[in-house]
Design an enzyme around this catalytic site. Structure first.
Site, short mmCIF file in Angstrom:
data_model
loop_
_atom_site.label_atom_id
_atom_site.label_comp_id
_atom_site.label_asym_id
_atom_site.label_seq_id
_atom_site.Cartn_x
_atom_site.Cartn_y
_atom_site.Cartn_z
CE LYS A 112 -4.41 -1.57 1.76
NZ LYS A 112 -5.43 -1.46 2.79
CE LYS A 194 -5.99 -7.72 -2.00
NZ LYS A 194 -5.82 -7.24 -0.62
CE LYS A 197 -13.53 -3.65 1.11
NZ LYS A 197 -12.52 -3.31 2.11
P1 TYM Z 1 -10.72 -5.74 3.84
O1 TYM Z 1 -11.76 -4.72 4.14
O2 TYM Z 1 -9.67 -5.42 2.85
O3 TYM Z 1 -11.40 -7.07 3.35
C1 TYM Z 1 -12.46 -7.68 4.06
C2 TYM Z 1 -12.36 -9.19 3.99
O4 TYM Z 1 -12.38 -9.63 2.63
C3 TYM Z 1 -11.25 -10.44 2.36
N1 TYM Z 1 -10.83 -10.19 0.98
C4 TYM Z 1 -10.75 -11.14 0.04
N2 TYM Z 1 -10.97 -12.46 0.07
C5 TYM Z 1 -10.79 -13.15 -1.07
N3 TYM Z 1 -10.39 -12.58 -2.25
C6 TYM Z 1 -10.15 -11.25 -2.32
N4 TYM Z 1 -9.77 -10.70 -3.46
C7 TYM Z 1 -10.33 -10.47 -1.14
N5 TYM Z 1 -10.18 -9.15 -0.86
C8 TYM Z 1 -10.49 -9.01 0.45
C9 TYM Z 1 -10.19 -9.99 3.35
O5 TYM Z 1 -9.22 -10.98 3.56
C10 TYM Z 1 -11.04 -9.72 4.57
O6 TYM Z 1 -11.29 -10.92 5.26
N6 TYM Z 1 -7.67 -5.48 7.77
C11 TYM Z 1 -8.92 -6.02 7.29
C12 TYM Z 1 -10.12 -5.60 8.10
C13 TYM Z 1 -10.01 -5.84 9.56
C14 TYM Z 1 -10.15 -7.09 10.22
C15 TYM Z 1 -10.00 -6.81 11.61
C16 TYM Z 1 -10.40 -8.38 9.77
C17 TYM Z 1 -9.77 -4.92 10.53
N7 TYM Z 1 -9.78 -5.48 11.76
C18 TYM Z 1 -10.09 -7.83 12.55
C19 TYM Z 1 -10.48 -9.40 10.74
C20 TYM Z 1 -10.32 -9.12 12.11
C21 TYM Z 1 -9.15 -5.54 5.87
O7 TYM Z 1 -8.66 -4.54 5.44
O8 TYM Z 1 -10.06 -6.27 5.18
#
Ligand code: TYM
Length: 327
Positions: A112, A194, A197
């Site tokens: 990032k 990947k 968003k």
């Molecule tokens: P975030 O918001 O980027 O994504 C949310 C969830 O979606 C999964 N994900 C994917 N899975 C499969 N293929 C993809 N292309 C893909 N893109 C995203 C992510 O692995 C995630 O599970 N840091 C985290 C949010 C967070 C969090 C937490 C998660 C903050 N605190 C505590 C678990 C526990 C994040 O940015 O996810």
């Protein structure tokens, strides 16, 4: 005693089928087995610039999507991270024991920040410590996520272990719950990356709220390869990704899918995938529209969720403060 689950999604950009297949759908599937806390992690979102009105609206949108996908706010705690101050407080405490070297190793930060290491926010660097606080405050045993988050969960364990070693037993060590299939859905227009968003290209991701036309446009233009034959070959990144989405949404086995498409080409696969995605998202989109038509209901759910989350997290925070000598 049921095991505890914690997970969350950032309300930045539009949620896509990668978020659904890699995370939210798996939360729904195991909802009955565990005690669950699902958070809209808006404090993570502000580590990069956000427009306040958009952030506010997106935060509600993500909560509504959780519910539209099948998260029951009576059964599971659904809340907004910034409504529960313990997350901010514990982050500061854990900052005091987390070496910069640990954060420097985080691949997501490196990706990032890229060339902009000097100008990105301090929050982006510290992001994994906030994530550790989220998880540790609720004594989570399991954290269902896509594979891009496993390194952050390993770090959470390291931080918890260090705290326990320094100040006495306080935090439970959580484990990532990552599915073999769907843990990393790839971008449709660039299948070595990947699905994301924050991608600049609108053609990379099928968003959960996309119209049937948009879904069709994106899938029909998905990048594949010049080879023939429809097979689950991980080296054929684009095809493998489309087949993986097909597998997860249809519930069919790989063998069944390969024999179904025997003698057929990409156009056929893509057409069938369009129908499958449109039909899979239709009920989610219908429930989403119903939830968004009742904004007061959603506010009530989030207020109640914040109350329930505060009861759990305040107790843990108090214990951590006591152990650290902060009370
Ligand atoms: P975030 O918001 O980027 O994504 C949310 C969830 O979606 C999964 N994900 C994917 N899975 C499969 N293929 C993809 N292309 C893909 N893109 C995203 C992510 O692995 C995630 O599970 N840091 C985290 C949010 C967070 C969090 C937490 C998660 C903050 N605190 C505590 C678990 C526990 C994040 O940015 O996810």
């Amino acid at each position: 005693m049921k095991k505890k689950v914690f997970s969350g999604v950032q309300p930045s950009g539009n949620l896509h089928i990668g978020n659904y297949l890699g995370a939210i759908r798996n939360w729904v599937e195991v909802q009955g087995q565990y005690e669950n806390v699902f958070c809209v992690v808006n404090a993570h979102a502000i580590t990069v610039p956000q427009e306040p009105a958009v952030l506010h609206a997106k935060t509600r949108e993500v909560a509504a999507i959780y519910m539209a996908c099948g998260i029951d706010p009576e059964e599971s705690v659904v809340f907004v991270q910034s409504h529960v101050p313990a997350h901010f407080e514990l982050t500061w405490m854990l900052n005091g024991i987390t070496p910069m070297g640990w954060l420097n190793r985080m691949t997501q930060f490196k990706e990032k920040a890229g060339e902009e290491r000097e100008s990105v926010s301090t929050g982006l660097f510290d992001y994994p410590v906030l994530m550790a606080s989220d998880i540790l405050l609720y004594d989570a045993d399991l954290v269902p996520v896509g594979s891009d988050q496993t390194q952050h969960i390993e770090l959470t364990r390291d931080i918890a272990q260090r705290f326990n070693y320094l100040f006495g037993d306080t935090f439970k060590l959580p484990q990532a719950l990552v599915r073999e299939t769907g843990a990393r859905i790839m971008a449709l227009d660039e299948p070595t990356k990947k699905m994301s968003k924050s991608s600049e290209s609108p053609m990379g991701a099928v968003d959960l709220l996309d119209t049937p036309d948009a879904i069709k446009r994106k899938i029909m233009r998905a990048v594949t390869d010049p080879l023939r034959g429809i097979a689950f070959d991980p080296e054929r990144h684009g095809l493998f990704n489309l087949l993986t989405i097909y597998q997860l949404l249809s519930g069919s086995s790989r063998d069944q899918i390969e024999s179904h498409f025997e003698g057929k080409g990409y156009a056929e696969l893509k057409r069938e995938l369009v129908d499958l995605v449109v039909e899979s998202l239709r009920p989610i989109q219908e429930r989403y529209a119903q939830i968004m038509a009742e904004p007061q209901y959603l506010e009530d759910v989030l207020a109640r969720g914040a109350e329930r989350a505060s009861v759990i997290s305040e107790a843990k925070l108090r214990q951590a403060k006591e152990h650290m000598g902060l009370l």
